[in-house]
Design an enzyme around this catalytic site. Structure first.
Site, PDB file in Angstrom:
ATOM      1  N   SER A  26       0.819  -1.222   0.000  1.00 42.14           N
ATOM      2  CA  SER A  26       0.000   0.000   0.000  1.00 42.14           C
ATOM      3  C   SER A  26       0.850   1.268   0.000  1.00 42.14           C
ATOM      4  O   SER A  26       1.848   1.368   0.727  1.00 42.14           O
ATOM      5  CB  SER A  26      -0.917  -0.002   1.222  1.00 42.14           C
ATOM      6  N   LEU A  27       0.425   2.250  -0.799  1.00 42.73           N
ATOM      7  CA  LEU A  27       1.107   3.554  -0.821  1.00 42.73           C
ATOM      8  C   LEU A  27       0.490   4.512   0.199  1.00 42.73           C
ATOM      9  O   LEU A  27       0.995   5.609   0.415  1.00 42.73           O
ATOM     10  CB  LEU A  27       0.990   4.170  -2.224  1.00 42.73           C
ATOM     11  N   SER A  28      -0.625   4.098   0.818  1.00 41.56           N
ATOM     12  CA  SER A  28      -1.355   5.021   1.695  1.00 41.56           C
ATOM     13  C   SER A  28      -0.528   5.540   2.874  1.00 41.56           C
ATOM     14  O   SER A  28      -0.640   6.726   3.212  1.00 41.56           O
ATOM     15  CB  SER A  28      -2.641   4.355   2.208  1.00 41.56           C
ATOM     16  N   THR A  48      -9.988  -0.913   2.383  1.00 37.46           N
ATOM     17  CA  THR A  48      -9.765  -1.400   1.019  1.00 37.46           C
ATOM     18  C   THR A  48     -10.181  -2.857   0.911  1.00 37.46           C
ATOM     19  O   THR A  48     -10.726  -3.441   1.860  1.00 37.46           O
ATOM     20  CB  THR A  48      -8.301  -1.142   0.570  1.00 37.46           C
ATOM     21  N   LYS A  53     -14.557  -3.392   1.881  1.00 41.13           N
ATOM     22  CA  LYS A  53     -15.339  -2.186   1.569  1.00 41.13           C
ATOM     23  C   LYS A  53     -16.838  -2.376   1.804  1.00 41.13           C
ATOM     24  O   LYS A  53     -17.548  -1.411   2.081  1.00 41.13           O
ATOM     25  CB  LYS A  53     -15.086  -1.736   0.122  1.00 41.13           C
ATOM     26  N   ASP A 105     -13.583   7.370  -3.014  1.00 40.43           N
ATOM     27  CA  ASP A 105     -13.093   6.853  -4.311  1.00 40.43           C
ATOM     28  C   ASP A 105     -13.792   7.569  -5.461  1.00 40.43           C
ATOM     29  O   ASP A 105     -13.158   7.968  -6.443  1.00 40.43           O
ATOM     30  CB  ASP A 105     -13.391   5.346  -4.439  1.00 40.43           C
ATOM     31  N   ALA A 132     -16.893  -4.801 -13.765  1.00 39.47           N
ATOM     32  CA  ALA A 132     -18.190  -4.512 -13.145  1.00 39.47           C
ATOM     33  C   ALA A 132     -18.154  -4.815 -11.651  1.00 39.47           C
ATOM     34  O   ALA A 132     -19.134  -5.273 -11.061  1.00 39.47           O
ATOM     35  CB  ALA A 132     -19.277  -5.342 -13.841  1.00 39.47           C
ATOM     36  N   ALA A 169     -15.123  -0.972  -7.770  1.00 40.77           N
ATOM     37  CA  ALA A 169     -14.632   0.312  -8.284  1.00 40.77           C
ATOM     38  C   ALA A 169     -15.488   0.770  -9.470  1.00 40.77           C
ATOM     39  O   ALA A 169     -15.776   1.962  -9.618  1.00 40.77           O
ATOM     40  CB  ALA A 169     -13.169   0.189  -8.700  1.00 40.77           C
ATOM     41  N   LEU A 225      -7.546   2.551 -13.864  1.00 42.14           N
ATOM     42  CA  LEU A 225      -7.535   2.669 -12.401  1.00 42.14           C
ATOM     43  C   LEU A 225      -6.311   2.016 -11.768  1.00 42.14           C
ATOM     44  O   LEU A 225      -5.908   2.360 -10.668  1.00 42.14           O
ATOM     45  CB  LEU A 225      -8.807   2.035 -11.802  1.00 42.14           C
ATOM     46  N   TYR A 246      -2.654   1.418 -10.801  1.00 46.18           N
ATOM     47  CA  TYR A 246      -1.564   2.396 -10.668  1.00 46.18           C
ATOM     48  C   TYR A 246      -0.225   1.734 -10.325  1.00 46.18           C
ATOM     49  O   TYR A 246       0.764   2.404 -10.081  1.00 46.18           O
ATOM     50  CB  TYR A 246      -1.905   3.459  -9.608  1.00 46.18           C
TER      51      TYR A 246
END
Ligand code: NAP
Length: 290
Positions: free
Chosen positions: A16-18, A66, A70, A106, A144, A147, A236, A238
């Site tokens: 995670s980059l969070s 995440t 969710k 989001d 589908a 996100a 989406l 990344y």
């Protein structure tokens, strides 16, 4: 001064980059605090409930959520924001008026970044359809899942016509049915080639994980199908920073971006909800570039 205790719940979280983004947000706003990772196994509902109790008690000031939690968190919350309710998924948790609230940043994060991308000076969109108003523009959304639901909600609310293409047609149909006030078209990946004239799309959004590390050689776009001739491509995914989809589109002269901007925006919006401070985006970008 409050020391903000923030964090992310999900599984698995090691890439995670969070933490980098939120640590930079705290520092750039001159706030004390930290951002921790809380990996909780998909089956561990008790662990999830205990963690949320820490938010309720004020021990944790803000929690991001995440995959795969969710939707799992929803039964433990007192209320959802209208956005989270309409999407059916939560990525930001906090306490307001003694209530444990679930929000979703989001969707607005995507919209903010998409608008930035569409209105940058270098953008040329035939007919000007993509700039400013989107009254008669048509988007093709690949995937589908969760996100996709957030992105489609955004696009419909902003005047886009939407086609959903998923590998399972029934999943696309199900998702389309959850927007009863709109007419969406649905297809599966195989029929994309036969049924649709991709030239008619102005925006292509990938919401599948195809192309994500370690499968960086894959693209969700069918190999033998030309790209829509004047579409803007928003992936989406990344990780990696440049996906095969983005590379292929750019090599054909199209404008394309990965979802890093959305990641930054959804983080900044969550941070603002928790702390009341709007972190400078440049500092957040610098944090993930290092
Ligand atoms: P999700 O709920 O699991 O949905 C994934 C969708 O992609 C489903 O429709 C799934 O179909 C489809 N899919 C999966 N593998 C596929 C394949 N090999 N070929 C074709 N379709 C495939 O996941 P999500 O939460 O929507 O997340 C999707 C992606 O968006 C992830 O890569 C995530 O990292 C990214 N994301 C980015 C941001 C950001 O800030 N940039 C925010 C949220 C999500 P099946 O159900 O048939 O598997």
């Amino acid at each position: 001064m409050t020391a903000y205790r923030l964090g992310l719940v999900g599984y698995a979280l090691s890439h995670s980059l969070s933490p980098k983004i939120h640590t930079a947000a705290l520092q750039s706003c001159g706030l004390r605090g930290d951002y921790s990772l809380f990996p909780i196994h998909p089956d561990n509902k008790e662990g999830l409930e205990e963690l949320l109790a820490q938010v309720r008690s004020g021990e944790i000031h803000g929690l991001n959520v995440t995959i795969p939690h969710k939707q799992n968190v929803i039964p433990f919350l007192d209320e959802l924001t209208p956005t989270a309710k309409s999407i059916g998924a939560v990525n930001t948790i906090y306490v307001r008026d003694n209530k444990l609230v679930g929000g979703n940043t989001d969707a607005p994060g995507f919209l903010v970044d998409l608008k930035k991308f569409l209105t940058t000076e270098t953008h040329t969109c035939p007919g000007g359809k993509c700039q400013g108003r989107h009254g008669d523009a048509h988007a093709l959304v690949l995937g589908a899942g969760g996100a996709a639901r957030a992105i489609i909600c955004d696009l419909l609310n902003n005047g886009w016509d939407v086609t959903i293409a998923a590998r399972r047609l029934e999943q696309a149909q199900q998702l389309a049915l959850s927007f009863p006030n709109y007419e969406l078209l649905v297809t599966n990946f195989e029929s994309l080639q036969a049924d649709f004239r991709p030239v008619t799309f102005d925006l292509l959004v990938n919401t599948t994980p195809v192309g994500m590390t370690p499968n960086t050689g894959q693209s969700p776009w069918p190999e033998n199908l030309p790209f829509p001739s004047h579409a803007v491509i928003y992936d989406l995914v990344y990780n990696p920073r440049e996906t095969k989809l983005v590379k292929d589109a750019c090599s054909q002269g199209l404008r394309a971006t990965t979802g890093l901007g959305m990641l930054i925006e959804q983080a900044a919006l969550a941070f603002e909800i928790w702390t009341g401070r709007n972190p400078p985006r440049e500092k957040l970008w610098n944090a993930i570039d290092n």
